[in-house]
Design an enzyme around this catalytic site. Structure first.
Site, short mmCIF file in Angstrom:
data_model
loop_
_atom_site.label_atom_id
_atom_site.label_comp_id
_atom_site.label_asym_id
_atom_site.label_seq_id
_atom_site.Cartn_x
_atom_site.Cartn_y
_atom_site.Cartn_z
N LYS A 85 0.88 -1.19 0.00
CA LYS A 85 0.00 0.00 0.00
C LYS A 85 0.91 1.22 0.00
O LYS A 85 1.71 1.41 0.92
CB LYS A 85 -0.86 -0.09 1.25
CG LYS A 85 -1.89 0.97 1.49
CD LYS A 85 -2.79 0.48 2.64
CE LYS A 85 -3.73 1.52 3.18
NZ LYS A 85 -3.11 2.29 4.28
O1 G3P Z 1 -5.95 3.76 7.08
C1 G3P Z 1 -6.42 4.73 6.23
C2 G3P Z 1 -7.38 5.71 6.86
O2 G3P Z 1 -8.38 5.04 7.58
C3 G3P Z 1 -6.76 6.78 7.67
O3 G3P Z 1 -7.64 7.83 7.81
O4 G3P Z 1 -9.04 9.44 9.01
O5 G3P Z 1 -8.84 7.12 9.84
O6 G3P Z 1 -6.90 8.66 10.03
P1 G3P Z 1 -8.12 8.30 9.24
#
Ligand code: G3P
Length: 210
Positions: A85
């Site tokens: 990723k």
């Molecule tokens: O892992 C990717 C994503 O979920 C990160 O975004 O907003 O959860 O920090 P956030």
């Protein structure tokens, strides 16, 4: 359609495996840093805790060489299960193309624009990963709708894996907007079946037998 767990926690991975509807895991460097100082050894433990399905591993270092090295080491742990990723930067997109040529499957993450999704398609990425809640917080537009329209137009094999999902309604909205798959934290996955009317119906059924 696949629902994935967004976490690097071994306890979360074990719990998600028992839910019956979780098909894989996504990690990122922030999630990894909460759990370990040795991300690749930790990935090996995640592969054991969650025994079936893809695990997206995002390198924790950011130079081209470091990302390349970590992505290849991660993929070698379980070539059929690990997906590299990578963030949607110009450098990482070039790396995705190179890894793909060497048979390593890649996903492009932190994707906010259709142009980035176009490059995920062109480099043969398995997934393009838009950050839904972050996009909303930064007024970055309807990220899933735009990317879905573009990939549909291209008849692309690249799937949309919506991430940064904080609530059950956000999960459903991402799918209605055109996301093929979703990834969310364990508490969001656990909240998917919750509905007050279901709970009151269950209480009512039980009352007949008390
Ligand atoms: O892992 C990717 C994503 O979920 C990160 O975004 O907003 O959860 O920090 P956030």
């Amino acid at each position: 359609m696949a629902i994935l767990l967004d976490s690097a926690s071994l306890a979360d991975a074990t719990a998600a495996a028992k839910l019956g509807f979780v098909r894989g895991i996504t990690t990122n460097p922030a999630l990894m840093a909460r759990e370990t100082k040795e991300p690749l050894a930790h990935l090996a433990r995640l592969l054991e805790a969650f025994t079936d399905g893809p695990i997206c591993y995002q390198p924790t270092r950011s130079t081209y060489e470091e990302m390349d090295d970590q992505a290849r080491t991660a993929a070698a742990l379980a070539p059929d299960r690990v997906i590299a990723k990578l963030p949607a930067t110009a450098e990482a997109i070039t790396l995705a193309a190179e890894l793909r040529r060497d048979g390593i499957r890649c996903a492009l993450t932190a994707v906010y624009s259709p142009a980035q999704a176009l490059l995920a398609h062109e480099t043969g990425c398995v997934w393009v990963i838009p950050y839904v809640d972050r996009a909303a917080r930064h007024s970055a537009g309807a990220v899933v709708v735009e990317q879905a329209a573009l990939l549909e137009q291209l008849d692309s094999q690249t799937r949309i894996l919506a991430a940064s999902l904080k609530t059950a309604p956000q999960v459903v909205e991402a799918i209605l907007d055109g996301s093929h798959d979703v990834t969310a934290p364990l508490e969001v996955l656990r909240s998917l079946p919750a509905h007050p009317l279901t709970e009151s119906a269950v209480r009512e059924f039980a009352a007949h037998w008390e």
